[in-house]
Each structure stands twice: as structure tokens, then as C-alpha cells.
Design an enzyme around this catalytic site. Structure first.
Site, PDB file in Angstrom:
ATOM      1  N   LYS A  13       0.838  -1.213   0.000  1.00  0.00           N
ATOM      2  CA  LYS A  13       0.000   0.000   0.000  1.00  0.00           C
ATOM      3  C   LYS A  13       0.871   1.260   0.000  1.00  0.00           C
ATOM      4  O   LYS A  13       0.643   2.183  -0.783  1.00  0.00           O
ATOM      5  CB  LYS A  13      -0.937   0.004   1.224  1.00  0.00           C
ATOM      6  CG  LYS A  13      -1.817  -1.232   1.337  1.00  0.00           C
ATOM      7  CD  LYS A  13      -2.720  -1.196   2.550  1.00  0.00           C
ATOM      8  CE  LYS A  13      -2.024  -1.244   3.879  1.00  0.00           C
ATOM      9  NZ  LYS A  13      -1.329  -2.524   4.188  1.00  0.00           N
ATOM     10  N   ARG A  87     -10.107   0.291   8.250  1.00  0.00           N
ATOM     11  CA  ARG A  87      -9.522  -0.987   8.608  1.00  0.00           C
ATOM     12  C   ARG A  87     -10.473  -1.835   9.437  1.00  0.00           C
ATOM     13  O   ARG A  87     -10.109  -2.942   9.847  1.00  0.00           O
ATOM     14  CB  ARG A  87      -8.306  -0.688   9.470  1.00  0.00           C
ATOM     15  CG  ARG A  87      -7.058  -1.361   9.032  1.00  0.00           C
ATOM     16  CD  ARG A  87      -5.998  -0.634   9.825  1.00  0.00           C
ATOM     17  NE  ARG A  87      -4.811  -1.377   9.896  1.00  0.00           N
ATOM     18  CZ  ARG A  87      -3.680  -0.992   9.290  1.00  0.00           C
ATOM     19  NH1 ARG A  87      -3.651   0.061   8.533  1.00  0.00           N
ATOM     20  NH2 ARG A  87      -2.600  -1.688   9.462  1.00  0.00           N
ATOM     21  N   ARG A 126      11.795  -5.210   5.308  1.00  0.00           N
ATOM     22  CA  ARG A 126      11.544  -3.783   5.033  1.00  0.00           C
ATOM     23  C   ARG A 126      12.472  -2.893   5.867  1.00  0.00           C
ATOM     24  O   ARG A 126      12.727  -3.165   7.035  1.00  0.00           O
ATOM     25  CB  ARG A 126      10.093  -3.434   5.367  1.00  0.00           C
ATOM     26  CG  ARG A 126       9.842  -1.922   5.289  1.00  0.00           C
ATOM     27  CD  ARG A 126       8.399  -1.541   5.295  1.00  0.00           C
ATOM     28  NE  ARG A 126       7.666  -2.083   6.421  1.00  0.00           N
ATOM     29  CZ  ARG A 126       6.338  -2.065   6.502  1.00  0.00           C
ATOM     30  NH1 ARG A 126       5.618  -1.552   5.531  1.00  0.00           N
ATOM     31  NH2 ARG A 126       5.728  -2.575   7.545  1.00  0.00           N
ATOM     32  N   ARG A 159      11.143  -1.100  11.196  1.00  0.00           N
ATOM     33  CA  ARG A 159      10.060  -0.610  12.053  1.00  0.00           C
ATOM     34  C   ARG A 159       9.950  -1.514  13.281  1.00  0.00           C
ATOM     35  O   ARG A 159      10.151  -2.717  13.185  1.00  0.00           O
ATOM     36  CB  ARG A 159       8.726  -0.652  11.267  1.00  0.00           C
ATOM     37  CG  ARG A 159       8.341   0.672  10.682  1.00  0.00           C
ATOM     38  CD  ARG A 159       7.203   0.613   9.700  1.00  0.00           C
ATOM     39  NE  ARG A 159       5.997  -0.072  10.120  1.00  0.00           N
ATOM     40  CZ  ARG A 159       4.873  -0.114   9.391  1.00  0.00           C
ATOM     41  NH1 ARG A 159       4.830   0.522   8.232  1.00  0.00           N
ATOM     42  NH2 ARG A 159       3.821  -0.761   9.807  1.00  0.00           N
ATOM     43  N   ARG A 170      -0.127  -8.868  13.669  1.00  0.00           N
ATOM     44  CA  ARG A 170      -0.752  -7.935  12.708  1.00  0.00           C
ATOM     45  C   ARG A 170      -1.516  -8.700  11.634  1.00  0.00           C
ATOM     46  O   ARG A 170      -2.597  -8.275  11.211  1.00  0.00           O
ATOM     47  CB  ARG A 170       0.324  -7.048  12.072  1.00  0.00           C
ATOM     48  CG  ARG A 170       0.836  -5.970  13.009  1.00  0.00           C
ATOM     49  CD  ARG A 170       2.149  -5.381  12.539  1.00  0.00           C
ATOM     50  NE  ARG A 170       2.075  -4.785  11.223  1.00  0.00           N
ATOM     51  CZ  ARG A 170       3.140  -4.590  10.436  1.00  0.00           C
ATOM     52  NH1 ARG A 170       4.347  -4.959  10.851  1.00  0.00           N
ATOM     53  NH2 ARG A 170       2.982  -4.036   9.266  1.00  0.00           N
TER      54      ARG A 170
END
Ligand code: AP5
Ligand code: MG
Length: 214
Positions: A13, A87, A126, A159, A170
């Protein structure tokens, strides 16, 4: 054209939003980025949100909806991209009212479909620049110098919520609270399902085709 990019954690996203901002000048509204900005600045919102985000849980609906209400007040005519909002079904219902308040509509909801097996490696690999927020991946899109952002020279780090255990939570939260939105938007006739795998440019072309049809 106002759209929402919808998909699991790691579906791309943020990556695709950045490309849309670059090439189409659309306004990017990422609730995750807004929360992280508030955390960095130690605002009351940031202090409230941090405990949920670090654990990989959703920030309460009332807080999140209030944040988006403020953001929608400052959108112009460039079109916007909602990234990571709504969400939950209550957020999607609240969004209808927020759009009405601002005389806007949500035209389409683009669902980026990526098999669960690919999400974990996308997220553990990431890296995000602490200064400018640029997103990289240690394999798919490495920085030229490890740990250093190519764009601004800032520190490119993992992160806090990209640790394996937190990612697993998550992904569960996504299945339980967010995936039901697929049928919500299908019924509203707004859902477009897109293959989110393959090179990022190819994913972008699929998005572009949808935008060009409208
Ligand atoms: P948020 O920041 O929105 O996180 P998320 O939804 O979990 O999504 P991600 O940002 O992890 O993934 P992405 O889809 O943006 O993928 P990206 O492009 O970076 O939210 C964080 C937290 O904030 C939530 O857990 C929650 O606590 C809170 N929050 C946010 N919104 C909320 C809401 N509405 N309500 C309540 N709480 C909320 O890509 C991932 C990696 O993959 C990158 O390294 C990238 O380089 C790589 N990649 C991207 N595309 C490809 C590709 N095609 N091939 C290979 N690699 C790729
Ligand atoms: Mg993101």
C-alpha cells in the site's frame, strides 16, 4: 479520483501510494504514517497510539476516525489515496459520514492481493528511513549503502512492529478485523481486486489501468 488502497500488512500500500503521489500528485493519507509522525513528535496522540502500534494491534476506532476527519478537511481537488484506512467495518461506516461532511466521495477501493507466504519476508526485510520515510527492502529494493537512505542520507531502519512475532499478530488482526471489509466494499460495488505480486512497476501498471478506466 479518490481511492482507498486496501490489503494485508506488507501488501504494498505504502509503496504504490508513493508512486501515485509522484506520478499523479494525489494526496496520500496513511493513518500508519500519521501515527508514526505523532509518535516521533511525542504528541498526546502519539503517546496514546504507540502502545497499540508496537504490539501490532489496532488503535481504537474513535481515535483513528478523529485523525482522518482532520486530514479530510485539507484535501483539495487532486484526488486522495487512503492507505490503511478504513480498517474495520465501523471505520468504513464512519468514513461515509466524513466524506459527506467534506462533499467528497470514495470512488474505488483497490485490494492488493498478496499470498500470506510472501508477506512475512516483505515485512521482515523492510527498512524505512527515519528522516524522510522512504521505504526499501533488503532484497527487493536495497539501499546502495546498507542502513543509509539513498534519497536523503538518513538512517534506514526496521520498524518496531516489523519483528516476526508482532507481524504474526498484525496478520491475525488483519484477518479478523480488516478482511471483512472486502465484502463490505464488494456489496457497495467499489471493490477492485488486483494482483499485488511481481515487480512494483507491474503492480503500479495494474493500478494505473484501473484509474484510466474511470
Ligand atoms: P500501517 O503503517 O498502515 O501498516 P500495515 O497496514 O500493517 O501495512 P504496512 O505499512 O506494513 O504495509 P504496506 O502495505 O504499506 O507495504 P509496503 O508498501 O511498506 O499501520 C501500522 C499500525 O498503525 C497498525 O498495525 C495499527 O496499529 C495502526 N493503524 C494504522 N491504521 C490504522 C487504522 N485505520 N485503524 C487502527 N489502527 C491503525 O511494502 C512492504 C515491504 O515490501 C517494503 O519493504 C517494500 O519495499 C516491499 N514491497 C512492496 N511491494 C513489493 C513487491 N511488489 N515486490 C516485492 N517487495 C515489495
Ligand atoms: Mg504502509
Amino acid at each position: 479520483m479518490n481511492i482507498a488502497l486496501f490489503g494485508a500488512p506488507g501488501a504494498g500500500k505504502g509503496t504504490q501510494s508513493a508512486a501515485l503521489v509522484d506520478r499523479k500528485g494525489m494526496k496520500h493519507i496513511s493513518t500508519g504514517d500519521l501515527f508514526r509522525y505523532a509518535i516521533k513528535n511525542e504528541t498526546p496522540l502519539g503517546l496514546e497510539a504507540k502502545k497499540y502500534i508496537d504490539a501490532g494491534n489496532l488503535v481504537p476506532d474513535a481515535v483513528t476516525i478523529g485523525l482522518v476527519r482532520e486530514e479530510l478537511k485539507c484535501v483539495g481537488d487532486t484526488g486522495f489515496i487512503l492507505d490503511g484506512f478504513p480498517r474495520t467495518v465501523p471505520q468504513a461506516e464512519a468514513l461515509e459520514g466524513l466524506l459527506q461532511e467534506n462533499g467528497k466521495t470514495l470512488d474505488q477501493v483497490l485490494f492488493l492481493e498478496v499470498p500470506k507466504g510472501q508477506l512475512m519476508s516483505r515485512l521482515t526485510g523492510r527498512r524505512v528511513c527515519k528522516s524522510c520515510g522512504a521505504v526499501n527492502h533488503i532484497d527487493a529494493k536495497p539501499t546502495k549503502i546498507e542502513g543509509v537512505c539513498d534519497i536523503c542520507g538518513g538512517e534506514s531502519v526496521q520498524r518496531i512492529d516489523d519483528q516476526e512475532e508482532t507481524i504474526a499478530n498484525r496478520l491475525d488482526v488483519y484477518e479478523n478485523s480488516t478482511a471483512p471489509l472486502k465484502s463490505f466494499y464488494k456489496e457497495a460495488g467499489k471493490l477492485v481486486e488486483l494482483d499485488g505480486t511481481g515487480p512494483t512497476d507491474e503492480v503500479f501498471e495494474r493500478i494505473q489501468e484501473v484509474l484510466d478506466r474511470n
